[in-house]
Design an enzyme around this catalytic site. Structure first.
Site, PDB file in Angstrom:
ATOM      1  CE  LYS A 104       4.594 -14.721 -36.617  1.00  0.00           C
ATOM      2  NZ  LYS A 104       3.272 -14.689 -35.993  1.00  0.00           N
TER       3      LYS A 104
ATOM      4  CE  LYS B  19       6.384 -17.339 -34.311  1.00  0.00           C
ATOM      5  NZ  LYS B  19       5.040 -16.978 -33.965  1.00  0.00           N
TER       6      LYS B  19
END
Ligand code: PBG
Length: 329
Positions: free
Chosen positions: A200, A253
């Site tokens: 992330k 992400k």
């Protein structure tokens, strides 16, 4: 040299031929819909920065679950907006908080729908960080990794007890997958899978989400725990650690600025891999379409297929319902 023998256009002549040779196909079951449940609402409240996305009252959970199931979505992932916030994110551990209550209602209404929960304290802390804070010797504050993972482990157990099919930690603390695995196992949830937001990035594309989940940090930023956008090798290190700690599935992400990372993770791991088509990616398409610059449906399908082509098995996306509708048509 004679006129080319190879004419790739031969296979592009009709919709049927194009479909026959299409390499990447989307299906509604590839799509996971993120949902925001707000403990203080009686009616859905539109999120200004995310056209078509709502904060939902908890009482809407059962009907939302039935619709998601009927549309054939792969699953849903729940975020909670509590009535109260404090420095420790205590409301995130309340078994009667918005996420556990919504999970119970959804699993009652649509037992076959895959219901996942986001495990992170940022929706529940008054300072908006993804962990609890401690003060350094020089008086500045930082997120305390090890104190945070103890809370995350407890939160995962609360979600599992409510009936969550999958727990998904999104905080980026080191060692949290192992801590969550241990806590789940010692509470007899050894069969609850962990979907780790393993990779992330500290991204500007989360902007609209921070309104949606009311979790913008009140000071500083998340660069001390989320990854630097310049790094791809580090992504492989993160997934190796999470696999060793017991992650069952992985997330990269955001998606669009990281298609190369999705591809590299796909090649480095045999675990199911998902990509999060985040709020900013969603809202940009809507803004461009509203300005008359692009066709929303076509751009949306192109974005989603690109993420799958890059190597994701599935996609967390706010476009899930519209995309599923087009795929069924
Ligand atoms: C943190 C979390 C964030 C998102 C999902 N989980 C925000 C952040 O890290 O700042 C962003 C999702 C999106 O932008 O759609 N719990």
């Amino acid at each position: 040299m004679a006129f080319p023998i190879q004419r790739p256009r031969r296979l592009r002549q009709t919709a049927a031929l194009r479909s026959l040779v299409r390499e990447t196909r989307l299906s509604p079951s590839d799509l996971i819909l993120p949902l925001f449940f707000h403990a203080g609402l009686d009616e859905p409240r539109p999120i200004g920065t995310m056209p078509g996305v709502m904060q939902e009252p908890v009482k809407a959970a059962a009907e939302i679950a039935r619709v998601a199931k009927r549309c054939g979505l792969g699953g849903v992932i729940l975020f909670g907006l509590p009535k109260t916030k404090d420095p420790m994110g205590k409301s995130g551990l309340d078994p009667n908080g918005p996420v556990p209550v919504a999970v119970r209602a959804m699993k009652d209404a649509a037992p076959e729908l895959v219901v996942m929960t986001d495990v992170c304290v940022d929706e529940y802390t008054d300072h908006g960080h993804c962990g609890v804070l401690r003060t350094r010797a020089d008086g500045t504050r930082e997120v305390d990794n090890d104190a945070t993972i103890a809370i995350l482990a407890e939160m995962a157990v609360v979600h599992a007890k409510a009936g969550a099919d999958v727990v998904a930690p999104s905080d980026m603390m080191d060692g949290r997958v192992a801590a969550i695995r241990e806590a789940l196992d010692s509470s007899s949830f050894e069969n609850t899978p962990i979907l780790s937001y393993a990779v992330k990035y500290a991204s500007a594309f989360y902007g609209p989400f921070r309104e949606a989940a009311d979790c913008a940090p009140t000071f500083g930023d998340r660069a001390g725990y989320q990854m630097d956008p310049g790094n791809a090798r580090e992504a492989l290190r993160e997934i190796a650690l999470d696999e060793a700690e017991g992650a069952d599935m992985l997330i990269v992400k955001p998606a669009l600025s990281y298609l190369d990372v999705i591809r590299r993770v796909r090649e480095a791991s045999t675990l199911p891999l998902f990509a999060y088509n985040v709020s900013g990616e969603y809202s940009m398409l809507h803004a461009a379409a509203k300005a008359g610059m692009i066709d929303l449906d076509r751009a949306m399908m192109e974005v989603l297929v690109s993420i799958k082509r890059a190597g994701a098995d599935g996609i967390l996306t706010y476009h899930a319902h519209r995309a599923a509708e087009l795929l069924r048509a």
